[in-house]
Design a protein around this motif. Sequence first.
Motif, PDB file in Angstrom:
ATOM      1  N   TYR A  63       0.825  -1.213  -0.029  1.00 51.30           N
ATOM      2  CA  TYR A  63       0.056  -0.059  -0.110  1.00 51.30           C
ATOM      3  C   TYR A  63       0.872   1.324  -0.129  1.00 51.30           C
ATOM      4  O   TYR A  63       0.406   2.307  -0.567  1.00 51.30           O
ATOM      5  N   SER A 120      -7.605   4.276  -2.478  1.00 45.71           N
ATOM      6  CA  SER A 120      -7.714   2.987  -1.953  1.00 45.71           C
ATOM      7  C   SER A 120      -6.312   2.497  -1.153  1.00 45.71           C
ATOM      8  O   SER A 120      -6.538   1.808   0.121  1.00 45.71           O
ATOM      9  N   ARG A 149      -6.497   3.713   2.673  1.00 47.15           N
ATOM     10  CA  ARG A 149      -7.556   2.619   3.204  1.00 47.15           C
ATOM     11  C   ARG A 149      -6.543   1.555   3.702  1.00 47.15           C
ATOM     12  O   ARG A 149      -6.832   1.093   4.783  1.00 47.15           O
ATOM     13  N   ALA A 190      -8.289   8.545   2.952  1.00 49.08           N
ATOM     14  CA  ALA A 190      -9.003   7.672   1.813  1.00 49.08           C
ATOM     15  C   ALA A 190     -10.333   8.447   1.378  1.00 49.08           C
ATOM     16  O   ALA A 190     -10.545   8.686   0.307  1.00 49.08           O
ATOM     17  N   LEU A 202     -10.959   9.874  -2.273  1.00 53.01           N
ATOM     18  CA  LEU A 202     -11.993   9.169  -3.006  1.00 53.01           C
ATOM     19  C   LEU A 202     -13.220  10.055  -3.374  1.00 53.01           C
ATOM     20  O   LEU A 202     -13.554  10.200  -4.297  1.00 53.01           O
ATOM     21  N   PHE A 260     -15.821   2.044  -3.381  1.00 54.07           N
ATOM     22  CA  PHE A 260     -14.583   2.230  -2.601  1.00 54.07           C
ATOM     23  C   PHE A 260     -14.696   2.995  -1.430  1.00 54.07           C
ATOM     24  O   PHE A 260     -14.464   2.750  -0.462  1.00 54.07           O
TER      25      PHE A 260
END
Length: 211
Positions: free
Chosen positions: A37, A69, A72, A80, A84, A106
């Motif tokens: 990530y 993402s 998250r 996030a 988003l 998402f």
Amino acid sequence: MPYQEAELELRRAQRDRFGEMRALGNLSTAQFDSGRYAEAFRSAEVQNAIAREIGSAVGERHSLLMAGSACRGLGDAAGAMNLLEQALRLARVAGDQHHESNSLLFLAEVCLDQGDPSAARDYLERGLRLSRESGQRGREGHLLRVLAGVHRLLGEPEPALRCALESLAIGQRSGDEQLRRQAEDELREIEETFPGVEVTPPRSAEEALSR
């Protein structure tokens, strides 16, 4: 991933900024899917900078989706949601239903991480309408699978079962084995949560859709 990293180096050597931006987008997706990530976030950040520099709106939207993402995945729910929501706004302005429905999915998953299935349901229902309008059957299947889990968490067995069966049918018809397995897992969760509900996985997509 090694091939995508090699492509990125070649694009940079060629001074191909659009190709570099696209390669970074593909790399961030692969890194995210591999659970890397922090690396996915860094790749998405660089993609975003190049996209803004060269005026690639679709690249900017993709980078925001991947950065959100990745946030998250790193446990940063606030970050996030912010990224988003930016992706969602840009997708709406552009009329990009693909990125808009992805953003909604998402965002719903972040809401679920935070223990808010009601907010997740709102995002999912909006995403489902978009996916059906634009014929995105694969995305529709994943939205339905997550929505089934939301109905289960909210104590709503009938809509949970209906969404899970429809998601399974889409997975069976499309050959999407990941979606099929996830829908079957959700059906088992529904059966355990609501012992009085009869859950028998259908043998075929047609059987699932006929229920």
